[in-house]
Design a protein around this motif. Structure first.
Motif, short mmCIF file in Angstrom:
data_model
loop_
_atom_site.label_atom_id
_atom_site.label_comp_id
_atom_site.label_asym_id
_atom_site.label_seq_id
_atom_site.Cartn_x
_atom_site.Cartn_y
_atom_site.Cartn_z
N PRO A 27 -6.99 41.31 161.35
CA PRO A 27 -8.04 42.16 161.94
C PRO A 27 -9.15 42.43 160.93
O PRO A 27 -8.86 42.64 159.75
N PHE A 28 -10.38 42.40 161.37
CA PHE A 28 -11.54 42.68 160.49
C PHE A 28 -12.06 44.09 160.71
O PHE A 28 -12.79 44.61 159.90
N PHE B 33 -11.22 48.03 162.26
CA PHE B 33 -10.25 49.03 162.68
C PHE B 33 -10.48 49.33 164.16
O PHE B 33 -11.56 49.78 164.54
N PRO C 267 -17.91 55.17 158.29
CA PRO C 267 -17.15 54.53 157.22
C PRO C 267 -15.84 55.29 157.01
O PRO C 267 -15.83 56.51 156.94
N ILE C 268 -14.76 54.55 156.96
CA ILE C 268 -13.47 55.19 156.68
C ILE C 268 -12.98 54.71 155.34
O ILE C 268 -13.45 53.69 154.84
N SER C 269 -12.06 55.43 154.80
CA SER C 269 -11.52 55.05 153.50
C SER C 269 -11.07 53.60 153.52
O SER C 269 -10.43 53.14 154.47
N ALA C 270 -11.39 52.88 152.47
CA ALA C 270 -11.03 51.47 152.41
C ALA C 270 -9.54 51.25 152.24
O ALA C 270 -9.07 50.12 152.35
N VAL C 271 -8.76 52.31 152.00
CA VAL C 271 -7.31 52.10 151.99
C VAL C 271 -6.81 51.73 153.39
O VAL C 271 -5.69 51.28 153.57
N SER C 272 -7.67 51.92 154.37
CA SER C 272 -7.37 51.43 155.73
C SER C 272 -7.25 49.92 155.74
O SER C 272 -6.66 49.34 156.64
N GLY C 273 -7.88 49.27 154.75
CA GLY C 273 -7.90 47.81 154.75
C GLY C 273 -9.17 47.25 155.34
O GLY C 273 -9.33 46.04 155.46
N PHE C 274 -10.10 48.15 155.72
CA PHE C 274 -11.32 47.69 156.38
C PHE C 274 -12.55 48.23 155.67
O PHE C 274 -12.59 49.39 155.27
N LEU C 275 -13.51 47.37 155.56
CA LEU C 275 -14.79 47.80 155.01
C LEU C 275 -15.73 48.19 156.13
O LEU C 275 -16.42 49.19 156.07
N LEU C 276 -15.77 47.35 157.17
CA LEU C 276 -16.72 47.60 158.25
C LEU C 276 -16.36 48.91 158.94
O LEU C 276 -15.20 49.14 159.28
N PRO D 245 -15.49 51.48 161.59
CA PRO D 245 -15.08 51.37 162.99
C PRO D 245 -15.95 52.25 163.87
O PRO D 245 -16.47 53.27 163.42
#
Lengths: 1040, 516
Positions: free
Chosen positions: A685-686, A688, A733-742, A744
């Motif tokens: 997934p790219f 969230f 923008p959500i924390s990048a510990v989510s694994g996502f930069l873009l 959601p």
């Protein structure tokens, strides 16, 4: 701006028109009797035409104070017997009444002033309303106003014309997109209004592009020839727009194209030639100034010091032609009418490698079958070919300005005649000098975006019973784009990247929108009330597909079929969405005094998860025509006065991602594996996924007052509005510990726009001189009220820069950076300098402000530095006419806005070998205007601060037009009536701009990046794109 | 009226028919949905590769969101005394100055870029672990292998986080799926290194010792063991480091390549010296600016690396490089006169210079220091025949056996162990790379010898900054250059060299704090 009509004239005219065929014989009888009885009577004859020299059929001519009258015939001619001292009153629907004293003449030709349309009909979506009955905020412009300036697209015609509507350019390159904002920026996402062309909603996307750069994005309206447009109606508030519920949150713009009228078939040619030029160039250092600066920076350019100044911008800008030719035929009988037209438009750019060409065909017809059936169609076919700057050649003026001022552009022995940049001709500046002229030569780089588009609809209408009509309309908007970027082999040295292979990108996007709308309309006129009920259903489907091929290493630049390349590949994208709406409207007017309109629409979209798919968007508005009340009815000053109150909701579902609610694995993530380095799919997934996504809702409340006075001479409207957008669809923008930069998409936040719109008109005649002045002004305050759960500000900017911020209590996407307070000019000042996390100052460096007072300069000291959105914008139009001559002066402007001058940030950085603005001569220590020149910049003087944010208020003389309309009688004499009318004009556009903004053009929207679209969170950045040209235009309109 | 109702119902009828034709239950046309994937071994193989793919993004660009200034190089090369930037290229990536001078702030997007890709890799590993627990078609062996590989990657990425942020970044051992509860707090250095070692131990247990040709490039049990040594060296647990290194040294499958040049040859990717490599490959549709997964462009991402763009010579040199990363004169001077590593590492006057489609004699005017980075490039450029002038396909030798040998020597030396054993290990690498150089003898300063050897052996491989910090000489080395080296936090055994990105702290809503 359309003017309000005079209600008394309406009734007068209606009566005349309705009665005239029947009473005509009756009128003639007494006339004849009178003729024989009083010998002092004389025969008066003449022709009545409109402003454009077209003859008018059926104009009512009445001897003032009598019942003596006649009408014009099919050639616009009339003849009447009356006393030689009588006064004739000419009246015609849609035109000002005119009184003419006979004063002994026997031939009187009259030109009717068509500025005032008396029984103005406004298209409000799935129907029309008389303007007097309107209860919502609607602005309209007519074909005449569209024709007043040379515009490529319909949106350009709106510039400055209507209150509440504000435009700004992406670039001055022909065919570039334009941001249209109705009542301010309402959301952090999509802010473009919905355009509906002859009932077909236009899906504005960024799909028809080539390669990656955002400058290949084109205006979605380029395929529609403005000459074909009859009117543009802008539904500003939710009460008017709610019937388009789903996509109406940013307002709705309804475009109605020209249709034929019953009567003589007319053939009209209109066209113009224009010459465009650049308004302003960037003022750069000459050779002496440049070498002096470089010497300050410790670089020795003395070997070049005697060389002449080379202005690279001269090779970037040139005069460019533009032309437009349109031919249309229209006419009709009682049972059918038609309007067909063909258009050709061509505009070369004033900058290298920009041009636009359009071929368009338009055909509209309405056919009555029997008494109850009506069918018709609107069809628009267009071919548009656009040349845009290729990726290596973008922003050529900005790049050119940075080149060392002694390096020659051309060299006879160089490739293609261009100089190759090297240490020999650029010295140490070779690393910052680009052969930008050679890169933009089409034999080296050529990028085209061509579109073939069919936009049309067909409808059938059946009158089921008296007052009850069923209408079904099927619309299609189908675009096939074909474009490419061709790049030849070249190496110009210096900072210009070399191309080592013949390279070709081919992109073939196609978009299909289908739209089906069924409506049932019931109208009933009671004794004291008029009722209209509309019920309907609409289905919209969108499909997108793009095939992209790329080849590198062709044997010859003349054959670049992708499969013949040494390396080639293909990519494909596809997307879809669907929308369904059920809609209804009840409009009721009582005694022509009390008006109420109720709209409602239930929309469902494929973009949200099952439970959140549907939402209902209602609106209610009421109007009170005070001028119909007894206390005002006999007032001689006020013709029409109406108070409007409106409340309504509309929605927005566009988030940029069509399946943001579903966790979807991207298929473009790859990893090479194995001894053979096999590139293997690595699906992941790219983005969230947010299954809770739902509609963004905009709620508008407004009150408005329309007044028309002094028999239509004075006219004004005032609107107060508040627009509150809740559950804003925003990428948080959500924390990048989510694994996502873009970021959601989430429904977070609330934005409020509060504003006032004022527009007014004064028109009058003094003898043969007619004059009018109209003006409009809008003030809007934009404020973010809420932003997600923890109200984390959104910091934004291009390429990860932190130049803009969106936070609670401030406007959307305002500038955000350090404040400065002059320079450190003495050792004592320097000793007192606060510690700075980002640098260490020396004398001559910028003093940054410790905004939070914590005794140190840190990123926390960054503050709001103004907004890219204007707080006030306005337009003023002055018009004069005198014996066939007319003059129009049109000005527009905005204030309270700021622009991030990213060009100046480079051109006053004073550290590299790029040439700089002439202003850097005022650097420290010669002056305290600018800091010292320093290579290392230990104080980080060039960090983003108020140094780079400029006030960009402007007032622009947008257009000055002088025209002459030939006497229609004389014109008809030529060729025995072959010519019916002739008008010639000269027009100048973008003539004068008053602004303190130092860049090429204060009207900028977004900077350069590879992300497409409007980027409302980072607007107002000047990256040195093509400025808007100044145009001198010679035009004519001939009718046959 | 009857009529009206008749037609009214007809309208509704017609509408109903249209409604039936039109489906609002659409599915994406360009991606698989999560619920239909993660079933077969092939699905999981793809899913685990996605985590590897995050490593590529380190060196790649996230043009749209994080800039395109080669952030990882900025943080590992520009921050050393081996590399400086070409001032004439300031305009394109201004924060290089800040990196070079250690005047960056927590707002520099390089930190966000690195943080994003580190935790993206961790997320993708955790996602595999999550999905292994759900219903799927894997055999028990397959499941345990994928779990071991996911743990290797999770440890590998956490170790990167540990190196930059001193173990004070978040420790992410599960996926975060609740949008209102995503941020994680700071870890402690001890908790993070313990978790890293635990994951590497699990990987060492269940990963294969080697892979077949078609899977070359994936992590092995020996790589996990080699990392256990490295992590213990960084945490100064010399005993544990020595025993891990010793195991790999004595029993592992690795051997040094015949020459230093060969290590980086495009012909010898995943060679005998390679413990762990980031894989890059030629991709026919190659756009180096679409390397990571965070682009709006939906075409095939590049599998190359932008070395050519950033390190090939600028200043009018043929081939279109920017020449931003310039070897320092100090580094050039560090090479002994006849050390062949000088020519395999940098170009200087008279060398044959290669860029895409270019073979020329190196002209020192192309660089302010008269030298340009050559490692990975040189004649390999001609062998790679890059599709795009900015791209390079040579794998990044991220952890190689020579590094392990010298770290083994270092662990022994710092542990006060046998000097002869340490010297022997140093000479093993030294004599391979520079056969004509005088070997280190037992009387020499062993630590100084290791320091010299590592600098010339590993120049531009991203180790220098961490070596300096590990040896506690960073401050001294940088102050000699007039640079005020400071770390952002020293609370653990290993300092936080860099700040956590301010944006992460902001997004954490108080959960995550700046390192201290």
């Amino acid at each position: 701006m359309k003017k309000n009509q005079n209600s008394r004239h309406v009734s007068y005219n209606n009566r005349c028109l309705h009665l005239s065929p029947k009473i005509k014989p009756l009128l003639i009888l007494p006339l004849l009797l009178v003729f024989f009885a009083i010998p002092a009577f004389s025969q008066i004859s003449g022709t009545v035409t409109d402003n454009n020299g077209e003859t008018l059929i059926g104009v009512n001519i009445i001897e003032k104070g009598t019942t003596n009258g006649t009408t014009t015939d099919i050639d616009g001619k009339y003849s009447i017997e009356c006393p030689s001292d009588a006064i004739l009153t000419f009246s015609y629907t849609g035109f000002n009444n005119q009184e003419v004293a006979i004063a002994g003449r026997s031939s009187i030709d009259v030109v009717m002033d068509g500025a005032v349309e008396l029984d103005e009909i406004i298209v409000v979506g799935f129907g029309t309303q008389r303007k007097v009955d309107l209860t919502g905020a609607v602005g309209s412009i007519s074909a005449d106003e569209i024709a007043a300036t040379p515009v490529l697209t319909a949106d350009q015609a709106l510039r400055g014309r209507l209150s509440g509507v504000q435009l700004s350019n992406r670039s001055g390159a022909p065919g570039s997109p334009i941001n249209v904002r109705i009542r301010g920026v309402g959301t952090t996402g999509n802010n473009q209004p919905l355009w509906v062309v002859d009932g077909v909603p236009i899906v504005q996307t960024t799909n028809i592009t080539v390669n990656t750069a955002a400058n290949t994005e084109s205006n979605p309206l380029v395929g529609i020839n403005p000459s074909d447009i009859q009117s543009i109606d802008v539904l500003k508030d939710a009460s008017a727009a709610a019937i388009y519920g789903a996509r109406a949150a940013n307002g709705v713009i309804i475009v109605t194209t020209k249709r034929g009228k019953e009567g003589r078939t007319s053939l009209v040619y209109d066209g113009y030639y224009g010459v465009q030029s650049v308004r302003k160039k960037l003022d750069v250092l000459d050779v002496a100034g440049y070498t002096a600066l470089q010497s300050d920076l410790g670089r020795d350019f003395s070997t070049f010091s005697g060389l002449p100044f080379v202005d690279w911008q001269d090779e970037v800008f040139s005069q460019a032609g533009m032309q437009s030719h349109n031919m249309s035929a229209s006419g009709g009988t009682e049972n059918m009418n038609f309007n067909i037209s063909g258009g050709y438009f061509k505009q070369d750019g004033i900058e290298l490698a920009t041009a636009f060409e359009r071929y368009s065909v338009k055909a509209n017809s309405d056919i009555k079958v029997g008494k109850r059936i009506k069918i018709g169609e609107s069809l628009n076919i267009s071919f548009t070919d656009r040349l845009v700057q290729s990726e290596p050649g973008r922003a050529p003026a900005f790049i050119a300005a940075q080149n060392a001022p002694f390096t020659e552009v051309f060299d006879e022995s160089g490739p293609g005649g261009y100089a190759v940049i090297s240490a020999d001709n650029a010295g140490p500046a070779a690393g910052s000098t680009q052969q930008i002229v050679g890169l933009n030569d089409l034999s080296n780089n050529e990028t085209r975006v061509n579109t073939r588009r069919i936009l049309g609809s067909i409808y059938g209408e059946l009158e089921l019973a008296q007052g009850l009509k069923f209408k079904t309309q099927a619309g299609i908007d189908y675009s096939i784009g074909e474009g490419g970027w061709f790049s030849n082999i070249y190496n110009f040295g210096g900072a210009s990247a070399a191309s080592t292979d013949v390279f070709q990108v081919v992109s073939k996007p196609s978009e299909l929108t289908t739209n089906i709308a069924n409506t049932l309309t019931y109208t009933n006129n009671f004794d004291r009330g008029n009722l209209t009920v509309v019920l309907g259903h609409e289905e919209t489907n969108f499909e997108f597909d793009r095939l992209r091929g790329q080849g590198r290493g062709f044997l010859s630049p003349s054959v670049t079929l992708v499969n013949t390349a040494a390396n080639s590949s293909v990519g494909q994208e596809a997307d879809q969405w669907a929308l369904r709406g059920f809609l209804g409207r009840i409009a009721y007017s009582h005694d022509d005094k009390y008006l109420v309109t109720i709209n409602g629409r239930l929309d469902a979209t494929s973009r949200f998860a099952d439970g959140n798919r549907s939402d209902f968007f209602p609106s209610v508005s009421v109007g009170w025509r005070l001028s119909e009340e007894d206390f005002l009815k006999d007032n001689s000053l006020i013709d029409e006065m109406k108070l409007r109150l409106a409340w309504g909701q509309s929605g927005n579902q566009f988030t940029g991602t069509n399946f943001a609610y579903l966790s979807t694995l991207g298929l473009t993530s790859l990893y090479p594996l194995g001894a053979a380095q096999t590139i293997t799919a690595a699906p992941t997934p790219f983005v969230f996924a947010n299954p809770t996504l739902k509609w963004e809702v905009s709620t508008q409340t407004g009150v408005g007052l329309d007044v028309s006075m002094m028999e239509g001479r004075v006219d004004f409207s005032v609107d107060l509005f508040q627009k509150e957008t809740t559950d804003i669809l925003v990428g948080v923008p959500i924390s990048a510990v989510s694994g996502f930069l873009l970021p959601p998409d989430v429904n977070a936040g609330k934005v409020k726009n509060t504003g006032i719109e004022i527009s007014g008109l004064y028109q009058n005649r003094a003898g043969k001189l007619g004059y009018n002045i109209s003006a409009n002004l809008t003030a809007v305050k934009n404020e973010v009220i809420e932003l997600g759960d923890n109200e984390t500000p959104i910091i934004s900017g291009y390429f990860g820069a932190q130049t803009h911020r969106t936070m609670v209590g401030e406007s959307i996407g305002h500038f955000y950076g350090y404040e400065t307070a002059g320079l450190y000019t003495t050792q004592a000042e320097l000793d007192a300098a606060l510690p700075d996390e980002s640098g260490t100052p020396e004398i001559g460096d910028i003093r940054f402000v410790d905004a939070n007072g914590d005794g140190a300069i840190t990123p926390l000291d960054r503050v709001t530095l103004g907004s890219p959105q204007p707080s006030v914008f306005y337009g003023v139009n002055l018009g004069f006419d005198y014996e066939g001559f007319d003059i129009g002066i049109f000005m527009q402007g905005a204030s309270g806005l700021n622009v991030f001058n990213n060009v100046r940030r480079t051109m006053e950085s004073m550290n590299g070998t790029a040439n700089q603005f002439a202003t850097v001569a005022n650097r420290f220590p010669a002056s305290n205007d600018l800091p010292r020149a320093t290579v290392a910049d230990p104080n980080n003087n060039n960090r983003f601060s108020d140094r780079w944010v400029e006030k960009a208020d402007y007032l622009r003389l947008q257009n000055l037009q002088i025209g002459y309309t030939f006497d229609s009688e004389k014109i008809r004499g030529i060729g025995d009536g072959f010519f019916q009318g002739l008008r010639l004009y000269v027009s100048m556009t973008n003539l004068i701009t008053l602004t303190s903004y130092s860049g090429l053009d204060p009207e900028v929207t977004r900077g350069f990046s590879f992300q497409k679209g409007e980027q409302p969170l980072a607007s107002g950045q000047d990256d040195g794109f093509t400025p808007t040209p100044r145009i001198v235009q010679f035009g004519t309109r001939v009718s046959f | 009226m009857k009529k009206i109702f008749l037609f009214f119902s007809l309208t509704i009828g017609v509408s109903f028919i249209f409604t039936q034709c039109n489906n609002l239950d659409l599915a994406p046309l360009d991606g698989i949905t999560e619920d239909t994937f993660y079933k077969t071994a092939s699905d999981f193989r793809g899913a685990i590769l996605a985590s590897y793919s995050s490593m590529q993004s380190f060196n790649g660009t996230s043009t749209e969101n994080l800039g395109e200034c080669a952030e990882w190089w900025k943080l590992t090369l520009m921050t050393t005394d081996d590399i400086t930037f070409d001032e004439t290229q300031l305009g394109s990536c201004a924060t290089n100055t800040a990196m070079d001078n250690f005047t960056f702030t927590s707002n520099d997007r390089a930190f966000q870029s690195l943080f994003t890709h580190v935790y993206q890799g961790i997320f993708r590993a955790n996602l595999v672990i999550d999905k292994l627990a759900e219903e799927n078609e894997l055999t028990a062996d397959e499941a345990s292998l994928f779990e071991a590989e996911a743990k290797f990657l999770r440890a590998w990425f956490h170790f990167q986080s540990w190196k930059y942020w001193g173990g004070q970044g978040p420790l992410a051992l599960e996926t975060r799926r609740d949008i209102n509860d995503i941020a994680l707090p700071n870890s402690t250095p001890e908790a993070m290194s313990a978790a890293i070692l635990e994951d590497f131990a699990a990987a060492a247990q269940n990963l294969p010792a080697s892979w077949d040709d078609s899977n070359l490039g994936r992590a092995t049990s020996w790589a996990a063991k080699a990392y256990i040594g490295k992590v213990n060296l960084y945490t100064k647990n010399y005993g544990a480091a020595i025993s891990a290194f010793q195991d790999v040294y004595n029993n592992g499958p690795y051997s040094l390549m015949p020459t230093h040049e060969d290590v980086f040859s495009f012909d010898f990717e995943n060679n005998s010296e390679s413990i762990f490599e980031m894989q890059y490959a030629s991709n026919s549709d190659d756009n180096g600016w679409v390397l990571d997964d965070n682009h709006s462009e939906n075409f095939k991402a590049s599998q190359g690396i932008m070395r050519a763009w950033w390190q090939d010579a600028g200043r009018g040199a043929p081939g279109g490089g920017l020449g931003i990363n310039i070897p320092t004169t100090e580094l050039i001077a560090e090479f002994e006169a006849d050390d062949p590593r000088k020519t395999s590492t940098i170009y200087t006057e008279g060398d044959t210079y290669y860029a895409a489609g270019v073979e020329a004699t190196y002209d020192p005017v192309w660089s302010p220091t008269g030298a340009t980075m050559r490692k990975y490039r040189g004649v390999n450029v001609a062998k790679m025949n890059p599709v795009n002038f900015a791209i390079d396909y040579n794998n990044e030798r991220f952890y190689r056996y020579a590094d392990l040998i010298l770290m083994y020597a270092e662990a022994i030396a710092f542990n006060g162990g046998s000097t002869s054993e340490a010297v022997g290990l140093i000479n093993e690498v030294r004599s391979r790379s520079c056969p004509s150089c005088t070997p280190v003898s037992e009387g020499d300063d062993v630590v100084a010898a290791i320091q010299h050897e590592r600098r010339v052996e590993f120049a531009f491989e991203g180790h220098r900054l961490f070596d300096l910090v590990r040896w506690d000489i960073a401050e001294e080395v940088f102050s000699a250059q007039g640079i005020d080296f400071k770390t952002w936090g020293t609370s653990g055994s290993w300092p936080a060299i860099f700040p956590l990105p301010q944006s992460e702290i902001d997004r954490g809503g108080g959960v995550l704090n700046q390192v201290n």
